[in-house]
Design an enzyme around this catalytic site. Structure first.
Site, PDB file in Angstrom:
ATOM      1  N   LYS A   1     -80.319 104.988  35.636  1.00 58.42           N
ATOM      2  CA  LYS A   1     -79.861 105.468  34.330  1.00 58.42           C
ATOM      3  C   LYS A   1     -79.287 106.854  34.511  1.00 58.42           C
ATOM      4  CE  LYS A   1     -79.851 104.126  29.988  1.00 58.42           C
ATOM      5  NZ  LYS A   1     -79.843 102.751  29.456  1.00 58.42           N
TER       6      LYS A   1
ATOM      7  N   GLN B   1     -85.511 100.256  32.912  1.00 55.80           N
ATOM      8  CA  GLN B   1     -84.365  99.456  33.350  1.00 55.80           C
ATOM      9  C   GLN B   1     -84.717  98.612  34.575  1.00 55.80           C
ATOM     10  OE1 GLN B   1     -81.190 100.371  31.582  1.00 55.80           O
ATOM     11  NE2 GLN B   1     -80.689  98.294  32.172  1.00 55.80           N
TER      12      GLN B   1
ATOM     13  N   LYS C   1     -78.418  99.809  38.559  1.00 55.30           N
ATOM     14  CA  LYS C   1     -77.601  99.362  37.418  1.00 55.30           C
ATOM     15  C   LYS C   1     -78.242  99.884  36.150  1.00 55.30           C
ATOM     16  CE  LYS C   1     -74.341  97.059  35.435  1.00 55.30           C
ATOM     17  NZ  LYS C   1     -73.987  98.347  34.774  1.00 55.30           N
TER      18      LYS C   1
ATOM     19  N   LYS D   1     -86.546  95.613  33.319  1.00 58.40           N
ATOM     20  CA  LYS D   1     -85.625  94.828  32.492  1.00 58.40           C
ATOM     21  C   LYS D   1     -84.664  94.037  33.373  1.00 58.40           C
ATOM     22  CE  LYS D   1     -83.489  97.281  29.341  1.00 58.40           C
ATOM     23  NZ  LYS D   1     -82.503  98.082  28.568  1.00 58.40           N
TER      24      LYS D   1
ATOM     25  N   SER E   1     -73.531  92.655  31.749  1.00 63.15           N
ATOM     26  CA  SER E   1     -72.902  93.561  32.716  1.00 63.15           C
ATOM     27  C   SER E   1     -72.907  92.933  34.110  1.00 63.15           C
ATOM     28  CB  SER E   1     -73.659  94.895  32.776  1.00 63.15           C
ATOM     29  OG  SER E   1     -73.288  95.752  31.723  1.00 63.15           O
TER      30      SER E   1
ATOM     31  N   GLY F   1     -72.395 101.772  29.588  1.00 61.02           N
ATOM     32  CA  GLY F   1     -72.595 102.613  28.400  1.00 61.02           C
ATOM     33  C   GLY F   1     -74.031 102.636  27.930  1.00 61.02           C
ATOM     34  N   ASP F   2     -74.305 103.518  27.011  1.00 60.58           N
ATOM     35  CA  ASP F   2     -75.565 103.609  26.277  1.00 60.58           C
ATOM     36  C   ASP F   2     -75.226 104.460  25.046  1.00 60.58           C
ATOM     37  OD1 ASP F   2     -78.655 102.968  26.717  1.00 60.58           O
ATOM     38  OD2 ASP F   2     -78.604 104.996  25.953  1.00 60.58           O
TER      39      ASP F   2
ATOM     40  N   THR G   1     -75.773  92.957  23.776  1.00 60.65           N
ATOM     41  CA  THR G   1     -77.133  93.465  23.545  1.00 60.65           C
ATOM     42  C   THR G   1     -77.659  93.012  22.185  1.00 60.65           C
ATOM     43  OG1 THR G   1     -76.519  95.367  24.881  1.00 60.65           O
ATOM     44  CG2 THR G   1     -78.585  95.510  23.678  1.00 60.65           C
TER      45      THR G   1
HETATM   46  P1  NDP Z   1     -74.584 103.936  20.011  1.00 62.80           P
HETATM   47  O1  NDP Z   1     -74.247 105.313  20.430  1.00 62.80           O
HETATM   48  O2  NDP Z   1     -73.492 102.934  19.854  1.00 62.80           O
HETATM   49  O3  NDP Z   1     -75.369 103.983  18.620  1.00 62.80           O
HETATM   50  C1  NDP Z   1     -76.567 104.678  18.499  1.00 62.80           C
HETATM   51  C2  NDP Z   1     -77.045 104.579  17.060  1.00 62.80           C
HETATM   52  O4  NDP Z   1     -78.366 105.094  16.985  1.00 62.80           O
HETATM   53  C3  NDP Z   1     -76.217 105.421  16.103  1.00 62.80           C
HETATM   54  O5  NDP Z   1     -76.244 104.836  14.825  1.00 62.80           O
HETATM   55  C4  NDP Z   1     -76.956 106.756  16.129  1.00 62.80           C
HETATM   56  O6  NDP Z   1     -76.748 107.563  14.976  1.00 62.80           O
HETATM   57  C5  NDP Z   1     -78.390 106.294  16.204  1.00 62.80           C
HETATM   58  N1  NDP Z   1     -79.190 107.327  16.902  1.00 62.80           N
HETATM   59  C6  NDP Z   1     -79.074 107.710  18.183  1.00 62.80           C
HETATM   60  N2  NDP Z   1     -79.926 108.711  18.483  1.00 62.80           N
HETATM   61  C7  NDP Z   1     -80.589 108.943  17.351  1.00 62.80           C
HETATM   62  C8  NDP Z   1     -81.610 109.842  17.019  1.00 62.80           C
HETATM   63  N3  NDP Z   1     -82.118 110.715  17.925  1.00 62.80           N
HETATM   64  N4  NDP Z   1     -82.086 109.820  15.751  1.00 62.80           N
HETATM   65  C9  NDP Z   1     -81.582 108.947  14.831  1.00 62.80           C
HETATM   66  N5  NDP Z   1     -80.604 108.058  15.093  1.00 62.80           N
HETATM   67  C10 NDP Z   1     -80.125 108.058  16.333  1.00 62.80           C
HETATM   68  O7  NDP Z   1     -75.680 103.422  21.052  1.00 62.80           O
HETATM   69  P2  NDP Z   1     -76.159 101.938  21.365  1.00 62.80           P
HETATM   70  O8  NDP Z   1     -76.078 101.094  20.145  1.00 62.80           O
HETATM   71  O9  NDP Z   1     -75.468 101.494  22.589  1.00 62.80           O
HETATM   72  O10 NDP Z   1     -77.688 102.176  21.752  1.00 62.80           O
HETATM   73  C11 NDP Z   1     -78.746 102.093  20.824  1.00 62.80           C
HETATM   74  C12 NDP Z   1     -80.056 101.860  21.549  1.00 62.80           C
HETATM   75  O11 NDP Z   1     -79.979 100.624  22.278  1.00 62.80           O
HETATM   76  C13 NDP Z   1     -80.432 102.920  22.583  1.00 62.80           C
HETATM   77  O12 NDP Z   1     -81.845 103.034  22.619  1.00 62.80           O
HETATM   78  C14 NDP Z   1     -79.952 102.309  23.887  1.00 62.80           C
HETATM   79  O13 NDP Z   1     -80.666 102.822  24.999  1.00 62.80           O
HETATM   80  C15 NDP Z   1     -80.294 100.855  23.645  1.00 62.80           C
HETATM   81  N6  NDP Z   1     -79.578  99.863  24.461  1.00 62.80           N
HETATM   82  C16 NDP Z   1     -78.225  99.827  24.504  1.00 62.80           C
HETATM   83  C17 NDP Z   1     -77.573  98.870  25.249  1.00 62.80           C
HETATM   84  C18 NDP Z   1     -76.097  98.731  25.265  1.00 62.80           C
HETATM   85  O14 NDP Z   1     -75.610  97.788  25.895  1.00 62.80           O
HETATM   86  N7  NDP Z   1     -75.331  99.594  24.611  1.00 62.80           N
HETATM   87  C19 NDP Z   1     -78.348  97.890  26.057  1.00 62.80           C
HETATM   88  C20 NDP Z   1     -79.769  97.974  25.879  1.00 62.80           C
HETATM   89  C21 NDP Z   1     -80.339  98.940  25.118  1.00 62.80           C
HETATM   90  P3  NDP Z   1     -75.800 108.873  15.089  1.00 62.80           P
HETATM   91  O15 NDP Z   1     -74.427 108.330  15.314  1.00 62.80           O
HETATM   92  O16 NDP Z   1     -75.963 109.567  13.793  1.00 62.80           O
HETATM   93  O17 NDP Z   1     -76.317 109.653  16.254  1.00 62.80           O
HETATM   94  O1  2IT Z   2     -80.304 100.074  28.337  1.00 60.16           O
HETATM   95  C1  2IT Z   2     -79.490  99.252  28.811  1.00 60.16           C
HETATM   96  O2  2IT Z   2     -79.857  98.177  29.289  1.00 60.16           O
HETATM   97  C2  2IT Z   2     -78.051  99.584  28.759  1.00 60.16           C
HETATM   98  N1  2IT Z   2     -77.694 100.621  28.221  1.00 60.16           N
HETATM   99  C3  2IT Z   2     -77.050  98.672  29.407  1.00 60.16           C
HETATM  100  C4  2IT Z   2     -76.977  98.917  30.883  1.00 60.16           C
HETATM  101  C5  2IT Z   2     -75.881  98.172  31.603  1.00 60.16           C
HETATM  102  O3  2IT Z   2     -75.756  98.458  32.801  1.00 60.16           O
HETATM  103  O4  2IT Z   2     -75.171  97.354  31.030  1.00 60.16           O
END
Ligand code: NDP
Ligand code: 2IT
Length: 453
Positions: free
Chosen positions: A129, A114, A93, A117, A385, A168-169, A213
């Site tokens: 992943k 992951q 997952k 986590k 999830s 997603g991520d 999240t």
């Molecule tokens: P999104 O794509 O929705 O948003 C990502 C954000 O981070 C954007 O504002 C993006 O800016 C910025 N960003 C991404 N890469 C870079 C980079 N290399 N340098 C600077 N800014 C960057 O992703 P999420 O919000 O889903 O994910 C954000 C973080 O949280 C990640 O580390 C992800 O692994 C983690 N995460 C997400 C989960 C989820 O459920 N979605 C769960 C747990 C963790 P720009 O648009 O300009 O690229």
């Molecule tokens: O980093 C993370 O935990 C996620 N992007 C969410 C993973 C999930 O299966 O909901």
């Protein structure tokens, strides 16, 4: 850097040798091994049977070609990945990331994190992943759809509700999950709702998954602040990023009485001393998919609002009581940590995966800042999830309040488990150690129960 004992040092050396050049993966493994010193001292049986070595080796790694046709009729090629890291606790997952920086080392670090986590959530989910080096920025909806369909045309044979359940991520949200689910359904002729999570509500998604999240990280930080007799009330908060995690962190922090004064994207950061207007951020990011500087253009200069371009400053220069890095790995450096400490930061909650460098973590911990590592603090997303999978399996759909109550209870239990484990292993207040050990022990115990796997 913590000195590893001889056995753990040789495990790390072997991981580095066999995964050459994968610096993020090495970093994630080193951090966990640093915590395991205390485990093998107390429970030497955990170092037997190559248990730790097996946990550092993914069960399966899939790399594939993703060809697609752009709007100019040009054929494009990207690389797709799925690393199925550990299935001792349940089906693999974890999310899918679409970003040009994606490579096998990044996917492996994410899959490794992951695994622990998911163990911390207490739910029946293994770790995995995936993703691609596809860059969705500036792509039309048609291009995104064709890419997602091509990606799924290979991925579908490796996943399933009992095998591997992606979500997603970065760069993958509800729209992309929809395109991938549609293609999976066509290819398999099965309406297998539980094969992907993060689905929209009208076709099997869970309420509160979008928010989970960011809300979960906020609950975790609230619990940490509670151990010091304080809360978000009246606190200044900086949240990096402006994607899914950042937006819903802002929403919950605000409902808890905090004020978010800065947010960012890869082009720079905005500061609004009056509190960032979340409705406008949602419009810019979720609807228009535009750059964050739009905020300044719409609100106008002055009035305590300004924009700083990437490379001309760091969002962590903005003074705050609580920092919530929610963009990407290694975005918060040792230098940033020093600035935050100098400005009186009290707590850090990692919304992103591994956003703080090892030096930054050391600086926070030495300064007595409450520090929540991503694998604990951002586990609310994957936990919800798992609640989505539960609703799909029972063909049920829960209310927002019911789902959020489950999320809040899970986050409280992860917080308490990390804190209690840190106490048990002689490092009170060290949530990094607590998370790594509590996650490891659950995975290790079940792997051992399943024989040599
Ligand atoms: P999104 O794509 O929705 O948003 C990502 C954000 O981070 C954007 O504002 C993006 O800016 C910025 N960003 C991404 N890469 C870079 C980079 N290399 N340098 C600077 N800014 C960057 O992703 P999420 O919000 O889903 O994910 C954000 C973080 O949280 C990640 O580390 C992800 O692994 C983690 N995460 C997400 C989960 C989820 O459920 N979605 C769960 C747990 C963790 P720009 O648009 O300009 O690229
Ligand atoms: O980093 C993370 O935990 C996620 N992007 C969410 C993973 C999930 O299966 O909901």
């Amino acid at each position: 850097m913590v000195q590893l004992d001889e056995r753990l040092e040789s495990i790390l050396a072997e991981v580095i040798r066999r995964n050459a050049g994968e610096s993020e993966f090495h970093q994630a493994v080193r951090e966990v091994l640093e915590s395991l010193g205390r485990v093998v001292a107390k429970r030497p049986d955990f170092a037997e049977g190559a248990l730790i070595e097996r946990i550092c080796e993914p069960e399966r790694q899939i790399i594939f070609r993703v060809p697609w046709v752009d709007d100019q009729n040009q054929v494009r090629i990207n690389r797709g990945f799925r690393v199925q890291f550990n299935s001792a606790l349940g089906p693999y997952k974890g999310g899918l990331r679409f970003h040009p920086s994606v490579n096998v080392g990044i996917i492996k670090f994410l899959g490794f994190e992951q695994t622990f986590k998911n163990a911390l959530t207490g739910m029946p989910i293994g770790g995995g992943k995936g993703g691609s080096d596809f860059d969705p920025k500036g792509r039309s909806e048609g291009e995104i759809m064709r890419f997602c369909q091509s990606f799924m045309t290979e991925l579908y044979r490796h996943i399933g509700e009992y095998t591997d359940v992606p979500a997603g991520d970065i760069g993958v949200g509800g729209r992309e999950i929809g395109f991938m689910f549609g293609q999976y359904k066509r290819l398999t002729n099965r309406y297998e709702a539980g094969v992907l999570t993060g689905k929209a509500l009208f076709y099997g998604g869970s309420r509160a998954r979008t928010e989970a999240t960011g809300y979960g990280n906020t609950y975790f930080v609230q619990s940490m602040l509670g151990t010091k007799g304080t809360s978000f009330e009246g606190k200044k908060v900086v949240v990096s990023g402006s994607g899914n995690v950042a937006i819903y962190s802002h929403e919950k922090v605000t409902s808890f009485g905090g004020k978010v004064v800065a947010m960012s994207d890869s082009s720079g950061y905005i500061v609004d001393e009056n509190g960032i207007d979340l409705k406008l951020i949602k419009e810019i990011k979720e609807v228009r998919r535009a750059r964050i500087s739009e905020y300044l253009r719409i609100k106008g200069e002055g009035k305590g609002i300004y924009f700083v371009k990437a490379g001309e400053g760091s969002i962590w220069d903005v003074p705050c009581d609580v920092a919530m890095p929610s963009a990407t790995q290694n975005e918060l450096t040792g230098k940033d940590a020093k600035t935050l400490v100098k400005n009186g930061v009290q707590a850090v909650g990692e919304g992103a995966n591994m956003p703080s460098t090892p030096e930054a973590i050391r600086i926070f911990q030495e300064a007595g800042v409450l520090f929540a590592p991503g694998k604990a603090a951002n586990a609310g997303g994957v936990a919800t999830s798992a609640l989505e999978m539960q609703q799909n399996a029972s063909r049920d759909s829960w209310s927002f309040a019911q789902t959020e109550a489950r999320l809040a209870a899970i986050m409280a239990s992860i917080h308490d488990n990390c804190a209690a484990t840190a106490d048990e292993y002689g490092a009170p207040g060290d949530y990094v150690l607590g998370a790594n050990i509590a996650g490891f022990v659950r995975v290790a115990e079940s792997m051992r129960a399943l024989g040599v796997i």
